[in-house]
Write an enzyme that holds these catalytic residues in place. Structure first.
Site, PDB file in Angstrom:
ATOM      1  N   ASP A   1      -5.827  -8.739  -2.258  1.00  0.00           N
ATOM      2  CA  ASP A   1      -6.283  -9.949  -2.961  1.00  0.00           C
ATOM      3  C   ASP A   1      -6.668  -9.633  -4.406  1.00  0.00           C
ATOM      4  O   ASP A   1      -6.339 -10.381  -5.338  1.00  0.00           O
ATOM      5  CB  ASP A   1      -7.429 -10.669  -2.217  1.00  0.00           C
ATOM      6  CG  ASP A   1      -8.438  -9.724  -1.612  1.00  0.00           C
ATOM      7  OD1 ASP A   1      -8.054  -8.607  -1.228  1.00  0.00           O
ATOM      8  OD2 ASP A   1      -9.619 -10.077  -1.525  1.00  0.00           O
TER       9      ASP A   1
ATOM     10  N   LYS B   1      -4.907  -4.031   2.722  1.00  0.00           N
ATOM     11  CA  LYS B   1      -6.135  -4.739   3.085  1.00  0.00           C
ATOM     12  C   LYS B   1      -6.936  -3.856   4.046  1.00  0.00           C
ATOM     13  O   LYS B   1      -7.421  -4.307   5.093  1.00  0.00           O
ATOM     14  CB  LYS B   1      -5.790  -6.078   3.761  1.00  0.00           C
ATOM     15  CG  LYS B   1      -5.342  -7.167   2.802  1.00  0.00           C
ATOM     16  CD  LYS B   1      -6.452  -7.710   1.929  1.00  0.00           C
ATOM     17  CE  LYS B   1      -7.473  -8.491   2.731  1.00  0.00           C
ATOM     18  NZ  LYS B   1      -8.595  -8.964   1.864  1.00  0.00           N
TER      19      LYS B   1
ATOM     20  N   ASP C   1       5.723  -9.277   0.945  1.00  0.00           N
ATOM     21  CA  ASP C   1       6.402 -10.566   0.886  1.00  0.00           C
ATOM     22  C   ASP C   1       5.707 -11.467  -0.143  1.00  0.00           C
ATOM     23  O   ASP C   1       6.337 -12.047  -1.038  1.00  0.00           O
ATOM     24  CB  ASP C   1       6.352 -11.195   2.293  1.00  0.00           C
ATOM     25  CG  ASP C   1       7.386 -12.282   2.481  1.00  0.00           C
ATOM     26  OD1 ASP C   1       8.128 -12.571   1.532  1.00  0.00           O
ATOM     27  OD2 ASP C   1       7.447 -12.847   3.585  1.00  0.00           O
TER      28      ASP C   1
ATOM     29  N   TYR D   1       5.108  -8.303  10.882  1.00  0.00           N
ATOM     30  CA  TYR D   1       6.468  -8.843  10.807  1.00  0.00           C
ATOM     31  C   TYR D   1       7.427  -8.194  11.803  1.00  0.00           C
ATOM     32  O   TYR D   1       8.613  -8.504  11.820  1.00  0.00           O
ATOM     33  CB  TYR D   1       7.057  -8.630   9.411  1.00  0.00           C
ATOM     34  CG  TYR D   1       6.722  -9.723   8.418  1.00  0.00           C
ATOM     35  CD1 TYR D   1       5.576 -10.490   8.553  1.00  0.00           C
ATOM     36  CD2 TYR D   1       7.556  -9.976   7.337  1.00  0.00           C
ATOM     37  CE1 TYR D   1       5.262 -11.476   7.630  1.00  0.00           C
ATOM     38  CE2 TYR D   1       7.259 -10.956   6.410  1.00  0.00           C
ATOM     39  CZ  TYR D   1       6.105 -11.703   6.565  1.00  0.00           C
ATOM     40  OH  TYR D   1       5.804 -12.675   5.652  1.00  0.00           O
TER      41      TYR D   1
END
Ligand code: NAD
Length: 385
Positions: A246, A206, A270, A136
């Site tokens: 996840d 992740k 986010d 971002y």
């Protein structure tokens, strides 16, 4: 001794003035009730967004940034995103201007509010989302441009990268994740957990796939926690754990009670913020704050947009802005006033009194206009014992 805090206030665009008027009334009432004039806020209007552009020809005047810096605090309603040229987003410009590196989102359920899950009451988390780094950061090049071609040439020829499947038509983005950026975020999350008696901090990442960026976040996060909060960890007062993003999104639905403070990177944060807010039926009422825990600078904000379709109609739900005001009271350490507002909202929702967006989903819903709802909360605050 009397304490007065000056708070720069951006009313915002669209429904902004309506939610701001409600927030000011409710926060003032809570201060009055809790401290009988001994703690007060002096609201100081500053301009940003459409109103600033109309009056001063700029969307984000320097005086506004200066006021936030001088008073180390600010609160804002939603701002329109200028179309074309210059600033991509006013909110991003503000965050960068003040280096507000934590996006903090508390997520809890209010009894009475319709939720899509069976046990929304088990969700009670505070998200610390890194606000300045990651994919971002805004470092990207459009497909087909000379810059994209140059970037590809560099990574291909100089760095030996052979993994870009379609180089001719690829756009490229860069994902910076630093040790400093990670450490200040995780430090803020751990300190918050310790200060608020919360049992755990979960590093959500992740790192299984992005080993150096997200994996770095996890590694540096654990190291920082061990180094600076080792005594709390050793005594069992604080647990540091991690979860792959996840899996976290599944677990947050299946066993939300296992999570308390969440520390995560910008993009994950986010997604996680909106999913958790939806889980408690609170997407329209979720508050937020952007904070620099090193300087103490903080801007509190409604998380929804300017809602132009309902602006000026006295139907907007002001709770996102009101609850961001509650976060601000907590930030000042004015917990008694903060609790009064939360209690009044809890009571009102559990009796079904809410603005139309929430009331229409409640079994015993009584729909109220924005002003009527505000008066109802003010009355509950004054009647509270
Ligand atoms: P939006 O949040 O303004 O509206 C989406 C829908 O939700 C609309 O139907 C609206 O009526 C409804 N809604 C939103 N807030 C509500 C509330 N408090 N009570 C009742 N209903 C509510 O999103 P959008 O339409 O995508 O964006 C409109 C403008 O707001 C754009 O210019 C966008 O860039 C800007 N925006 C600003 C912020 C911010 O300043 N934090 C955030 C998101 C969007």
């Amino acid at each position: 001794m009397m304490e007065i805090r000056i708070v720069p206030l951006v009313k915002g665009d669209g429904v902004g003035p309506e939610v701001t008027a409600a927030m000011v009334k409710i926060i003032d009432a809570a201060l009055d009730k809790a401290y009988a004039g001994q703690r007060k806020i002096e609201w100081k209007e500053v301009l940003a967004g459409g109103k600033a552009f109309e009056q001063l020809g700029t969307y984000l005047p320097d005086e506004t940034i200066e006021a936030f810096k001088t008073h180390h605090v600010g609160i804002k309603g939603p701002l329109m995103t200028p179309v074309g040229g210059g600033i991509r987003s006013l909110n991003v410009a503000l965050r960068q201007g003040l280096d507000l590196y934590v996006c903090q989102r508390p997520v809890r359920w209010f009894k009475g509010v319709e939720s899509p899950v069976k046990h929304p009451e088990l969700v009670d988390m505070v998200i610390f989302r890194e606000n300045t780094e990651d994919i971002y950061a805004g470092i990207e090049w459009e497909s087909g441009t000379p810059e994209a071609a140059k970037f590809f040439k560099f990574i291909n020829e100089e760095m030996g990268v052979r993994k870009v499947r379609f180089p001719e038509t690829s756009a490229f983005g860069v994902k910076p994740v630093s040790r400093e950026g990670t450490e200040r975020l995780v430090r803020a999350a751990c300190q918050y957990a310790v200060d608020h008696g919360r049992p755990s901090v979960t590093l959500v990442h992740k790192g299984n796939i992005m080993k150096f960026t997200e994996g770095g976040f996890k590694k540096w996060g654990y190291e920082l926690a061990e180094r600076e909060f080792g005594e709390y960890i050793a005594s069992g007062r604080l647990v540091i754990k991690d979860c792959i993003c996840d899996a976290f999104l599944q677990n947050a639905l299946l066993k939300p009670e296992e999570y308390s403070v969440i520390a995560t990177l910008n993009l994950n944060g986010d997604y996680v913020s909106d999913m958790l807010a939806a889980q408690v039926g609170g997407i329209g009422i979720a508050p937020g704050a952007n904070i620099n825990y090193t300087t103490g600078d903080a801007i509190f904000e409604a998380t929804h947009g300017t809602a132009p379709d309902i602006a000026g109609k006295d139907v907007v739900n002001p709770c996102s802005n009101v609850l961001s005001g509650v976060m601000m009271l907590e930030h000042f350490g004015w917990q008694e006033a903060a609790s009064l507002v939360e209690k009044a909202l809890e009571e009102s929702f559990s009796e079904g009194y809410a603005t139309a967006d929430l009331a229409r989903l409640m079994e015993n819903g009584h729909s109220m206009g924005t002003k009527e709802f505000t008066e109802n909360i003010v009355r509950r605050i004054y009647e509270s014992r």
